[in-house]
Design an enzyme around this catalytic site. Structure first.
Site, PDB file in Angstrom:
ATOM      1  N   CYS A  58       0.824  -1.208   0.000  1.00 55.83           N
ATOM      2  CA  CYS A  58       0.000   0.000   0.000  1.00 55.83           C
ATOM      3  C   CYS A  58       0.862   1.263   0.000  1.00 55.83           C
ATOM      4  CB  CYS A  58      -0.892   0.037   1.237  1.00 55.83           C
ATOM      5  SG  CYS A  58      -2.178  -1.212   1.295  1.00 55.83           S
ATOM      6  N   GLU A  60       0.634   3.879   1.901  1.00 58.55           N
ATOM      7  CA  GLU A  60       1.009   4.345   3.240  1.00 58.55           C
ATOM      8  C   GLU A  60       2.266   3.647   3.745  1.00 58.55           C
ATOM      9  OE1 GLU A  60      -1.926   3.278   2.124  1.00 58.55           O
ATOM     10  OE2 GLU A  60      -3.574   3.892   3.431  1.00 58.55           O
ATOM     11  N   CYS A  93      -1.913  -1.251   7.251  1.00 54.75           N
ATOM     12  CA  CYS A  93      -1.194   0.035   7.318  1.00 54.75           C
ATOM     13  C   CYS A  93      -1.397   0.698   8.678  1.00 54.75           C
ATOM     14  CB  CYS A  93      -1.652   0.965   6.198  1.00 54.75           C
ATOM     15  SG  CYS A  93      -1.100   0.397   4.571  1.00 54.75           S
TER      16      CYS A  93
HETATM   17  N1  THU Z   1      -4.376   0.424  -1.109  1.00 46.72           N
HETATM   18  C1  THU Z   1      -3.518   1.342  -0.576  1.00 46.72           C
HETATM   19  O1  THU Z   1      -2.519   1.729  -1.201  1.00 46.72           O
HETATM   20  N2  THU Z   1      -3.791   1.829   0.665  1.00 46.72           N
HETATM   21  C2  THU Z   1      -4.859   1.457   1.430  1.00 46.72           C
HETATM   22  O2  THU Z   1      -4.984   1.880   2.568  1.00 46.72           O
HETATM   23  C3  THU Z   1      -5.873   0.560   0.872  1.00 46.72           C
HETATM   24  C4  THU Z   1      -5.557  -0.066  -0.427  1.00 46.72           C
HETATM   25  C5  THU Z   1      -4.102  -0.094  -2.447  1.00 46.72           C
HETATM   26  C6  THU Z   1      -3.727  -1.544  -2.484  1.00 46.72           C
HETATM   27  C7  THU Z   1      -4.132  -1.925  -3.900  1.00 46.72           C
HETATM   28  O3  THU Z   1      -3.059  -1.610  -4.774  1.00 46.72           O
HETATM   29  C8  THU Z   1      -5.290  -0.995  -4.214  1.00 46.72           C
HETATM   30  O4  THU Z   1      -5.261   0.039  -3.245  1.00 46.72           O
HETATM   31  C9  THU Z   1      -6.655  -1.668  -4.162  1.00 46.72           C
HETATM   32  O5  THU Z   1      -6.849  -2.309  -2.965  1.00 46.72           O
END
Ligand code: THU
Length: 131
Positions: A58, A60, A93
């Site tokens: 993710c 974060e 996260c």
């Molecule tokens: N994702 C994030 O980058 N941060 C979050 O807090 C939730 C989800 C991303 C992971 C994945 O690449 C996409 O969002 C869909 O879940």
């Protein structure tokens, strides 16, 4: 360091800008994050997906690990930005961020000036942080 409205606005814009380099061919969901360290330096991150979906990182955690790599250990705030309405940090996260104490979380959409704020400790009460 104290967190001003100008600091928060700026951090949200950095998170929105960080979405540009998202690698998200599977979900099509570009996420950006920016974390403000006590030092005053801001570190950006974006999501990086994998064909083995569980290996996805993710935005974060990408921002946090960039800061950690630079030697930071104390943080004031993290902004996350994606989608059409403010996005909230996922549970994994929240847990990793909690490792470094409480901080303000700013949740924004991919574009626009609106964001909402919450304490990390409110998003993940009674976090497991020691063993
Ligand atoms: N994702 C994030 O980058 N941060 C979050 O807090 C939730 C989800 C991303 C992971 C994945 O690449 C996409 O969002 C869909 O879940």
């Amino acid at each position: 360091m104290p967190l001003s409205k100008a600091d928060m606005d700026s951090l949200v814009r950095r998170a929105q800008a960080a979405r540009v380099n998202s690698y998200s061919p599977y979900s099509g969901f570009a996420v950006g994050a920016a974390i403000l360290a006590d030092s005053g330096v801001v570190y950006e991150g974006t999501n990086c997906e994998s064909a083995s979906f569980g290996a996805t990182v993710c935005a974060e955690r990408a921002a946090l690990t960039a800061a950690i790599t630079a030697g930071e250990r104390s943080f004031v705030a993290l902004a996350v930005a994606a989608g059409d309405k403010p996005v909230m940090p996922c549970g994994i996260c929240r847990q990793l961020l909690a490792e470094f104490g409480d901080m303000t979380i700013l949740c924004a959409a991919g574009q626009g000036d609106y964001y909402k704020t919450a304490a990390l400790s409110a998003l993940l009460p009674d976090a497991f942080i020691e063993f």
